[in-house]
Design a protein around this motif. Structure first.
Motif, short mmCIF file in Angstrom:
data_model
loop_
_atom_site.label_atom_id
_atom_site.label_comp_id
_atom_site.label_asym_id
_atom_site.label_seq_id
_atom_site.Cartn_x
_atom_site.Cartn_y
_atom_site.Cartn_z
N MET A 108 0.84 -1.20 0.00
CA MET A 108 0.00 0.00 0.00
C MET A 108 0.88 1.25 0.00
SD MET A 108 -2.83 1.26 2.82
CE MET A 108 -4.17 0.12 2.51
N VAL A 109 0.53 2.21 -0.86
CA VAL A 109 1.31 3.45 -0.88
C VAL A 109 0.90 4.35 0.27
CG1 VAL A 109 1.82 3.45 -3.36
CG2 VAL A 109 -0.27 4.58 -2.54
N LYS A 110 1.83 5.20 0.67
CA LYS A 110 1.56 6.14 1.75
C LYS A 110 1.62 7.56 1.19
CE LYS A 110 3.15 5.34 6.05
NZ LYS A 110 4.03 5.39 7.24
N VAL A 111 0.54 8.31 1.39
CA VAL A 111 0.45 9.68 0.88
C VAL A 111 0.39 10.64 2.05
CG1 VAL A 111 -0.96 11.30 -0.47
CG2 VAL A 111 -0.69 8.93 -1.26
N GLY A 112 1.25 11.64 2.02
CA GLY A 112 1.26 12.66 3.06
C GLY A 112 0.38 13.84 2.68
N VAL A 113 -0.13 14.53 3.68
CA VAL A 113 -0.84 15.79 3.46
C VAL A 113 -0.12 16.81 4.32
CG1 VAL A 113 -3.01 17.06 3.69
CG2 VAL A 113 -3.05 14.62 3.06
N LEU A 114 0.41 17.86 3.69
CA LEU A 114 1.14 18.88 4.44
C LEU A 114 0.18 19.50 5.46
CD1 LEU A 114 3.93 20.27 4.67
CD2 LEU A 114 3.05 22.04 3.13
N GLY A 115 0.49 19.35 6.74
CA GLY A 115 -0.46 19.70 7.80
C GLY A 115 -0.22 21.03 8.47
N LEU A 116 0.20 22.05 7.71
CA LEU A 116 0.47 23.36 8.32
C LEU A 116 -0.77 24.22 8.37
CD1 LEU A 116 3.89 24.17 6.60
CD2 LEU A 116 3.49 23.08 8.81
N GLN A 117 -1.66 24.08 7.37
CA GLN A 117 -2.86 24.90 7.28
C GLN A 117 -3.77 24.32 6.21
OE1 GLN A 117 -3.07 28.30 5.00
NE2 GLN A 117 -4.40 29.45 6.33
N GLY A 118 -5.05 24.62 6.26
CA GLY A 118 -5.96 24.19 5.21
C GLY A 118 -6.79 22.98 5.58
N ALA A 119 -7.46 22.41 4.56
CA ALA A 119 -8.41 21.31 4.77
C ALA A 119 -7.68 19.98 4.87
CB ALA A 119 -9.43 21.30 3.64
N VAL A 120 -6.85 19.83 5.88
CA VAL A 120 -5.97 18.67 6.03
C VAL A 120 -6.78 17.40 6.27
CG1 VAL A 120 -4.09 17.67 7.41
CG2 VAL A 120 -4.09 20.12 6.86
N ARG A 121 -7.69 17.43 7.23
CA ARG A 121 -8.49 16.25 7.60
C ARG A 121 -9.29 15.74 6.40
NH1 ARG A 121 -10.59 18.72 11.66
NH2 ARG A 121 -12.58 19.07 10.64
N GLU A 122 -9.86 16.66 5.61
CA GLU A 122 -10.66 16.27 4.45
C GLU A 122 -9.80 15.57 3.40
OE1 GLU A 122 -12.72 19.74 6.44
OE2 GLU A 122 -10.67 19.17 6.01
N HIS A 123 -8.56 16.05 3.21
CA HIS A 123 -7.66 15.38 2.26
C HIS A 123 -7.27 13.99 2.78
CE1 HIS A 123 -6.84 18.11 -1.02
NE2 HIS A 123 -6.72 19.12 -0.18
N ILE A 124 -7.03 13.88 4.07
CA ILE A 124 -6.69 12.59 4.67
C ILE A 124 -7.82 11.59 4.37
CG2 ILE A 124 -6.45 11.36 6.89
CD1 ILE A 124 -3.88 12.84 6.25
N ARG A 125 -9.06 12.04 4.59
CA ARG A 125 -10.22 11.18 4.35
C ARG A 125 -10.29 10.76 2.88
NH1 ARG A 125 -14.63 14.54 5.42
NH2 ARG A 125 -15.13 14.53 3.22
N ALA A 126 -10.06 11.70 1.95
CA ALA A 126 -10.12 11.40 0.51
C ALA A 126 -9.03 10.41 0.10
CB ALA A 126 -10.01 12.69 -0.30
N VAL A 127 -7.83 10.58 0.65
CA VAL A 127 -6.71 9.67 0.34
C VAL A 127 -7.02 8.27 0.84
CG1 VAL A 127 -4.29 9.15 0.95
CG2 VAL A 127 -4.91 11.46 0.17
N GLU A 128 -7.51 8.18 2.08
CA GLU A 128 -7.86 6.87 2.65
C GLU A 128 -8.99 6.20 1.87
OE1 GLU A 128 -6.37 7.60 7.25
OE2 GLU A 128 -8.49 7.91 6.78
N ALA A 129 -9.97 7.00 1.43
CA ALA A 129 -11.09 6.46 0.64
C ALA A 129 -10.60 5.95 -0.71
CB ALA A 129 -12.15 7.54 0.44
N SER A 130 -9.43 6.40 -1.14
CA SER A 130 -8.84 6.00 -2.42
C SER A 130 -7.87 4.83 -2.27
CB SER A 130 -8.14 7.19 -3.07
OG SER A 130 -9.04 8.27 -3.23
N GLY A 131 -7.85 4.22 -1.09
CA GLY A 131 -7.08 3.00 -0.90
C GLY A 131 -5.60 3.19 -0.59
#
Length: 192
Positions: free
Chosen positions: A1-24
């Protein structure tokens, strides 16, 4: 499984995390420079590009982000993240990370109260993707290596150059994860 980071300094971080996880893919919020070594791809979320730049500088992320880009690992910039990736910003002397051969204009769709949603056709992704535009930039021009993926009212709103993907809108603010899936697939391909 690939691991994708979301730069967590500002912005819609949690929403991106959810979208990445939903994409496997496995998702990781990146708050420290050394965490960049743990991921195969990176999302630069929307937010406020000037504030994000200040935080990138404050926490010493600029050079590591440029090195990450040079390593060939995929980067996906949404809204302010698109501005961070671009080589040229209208009205500004210097780019930020500056790795994607595009010129962007900030806030080109108006201020916060002019936010809107639009049905987009995104090449290789979907014919009916709802883009959420909030103080969105647009891509004014692209270099020869850049593939335009989507336009809205004659303005370029999504593009790809090799391992770099950028869009003007916020795909993470909907339940449609097809653009996140497209990026996760880019990450998988680059790892193979």
């Amino acid at each position: 499984m690939v691991k994708v980071g979301v730069l967590g300094l500002q912005g819609a971080v949690r929403e991106h995390i959810r979208a990445v996880e939903a994409s496997g893919a496995e998702a990781l919020v990146i708050k420290k420079v050394e965490q960049l070594e743990e991921v195969d791809g990176l999302v630069l979320p929307g937010g406020e590009s000037t504030t994000m730049r200040r935080l990138i500088d404050k926490y010493g992320f600029m050079e590591p982000l440029r090195e990450f880009a040079q390593s060939g690992k995929p980067l996906f910039g949404t809204c302010a993240g698109l501005i961070l990736l671009s080589k040229e910003i209208a009205g500004y002397e210097e780019p930020h990370i500056g790795v994607m051969d595009i010129k962007v204009e900030r806030n080109s769709f108006g201020r916060q109260r002019e936010s809107f949603e639009a049905k987009l056709s995104i090449q290789g992704v979907a014919e009916d993707f709802i883009g959420v535009f909030i103080r969105a930039p647009h891509i004014v021009s692209v270099g020869d290596e850049v593939e335009v993926l989507s336009e809205h009212n004659g303005r370029i709103v999504a593009a790809r150059q090799g391992q770099f993907l950028g869009c003007s809108f916020h795909p993470e603010l909907t339940e449609d994860h097809r653009l996140a899936q497209y990026f996760v697939n880019m990450v998988k391909e680059s790892k193979e």
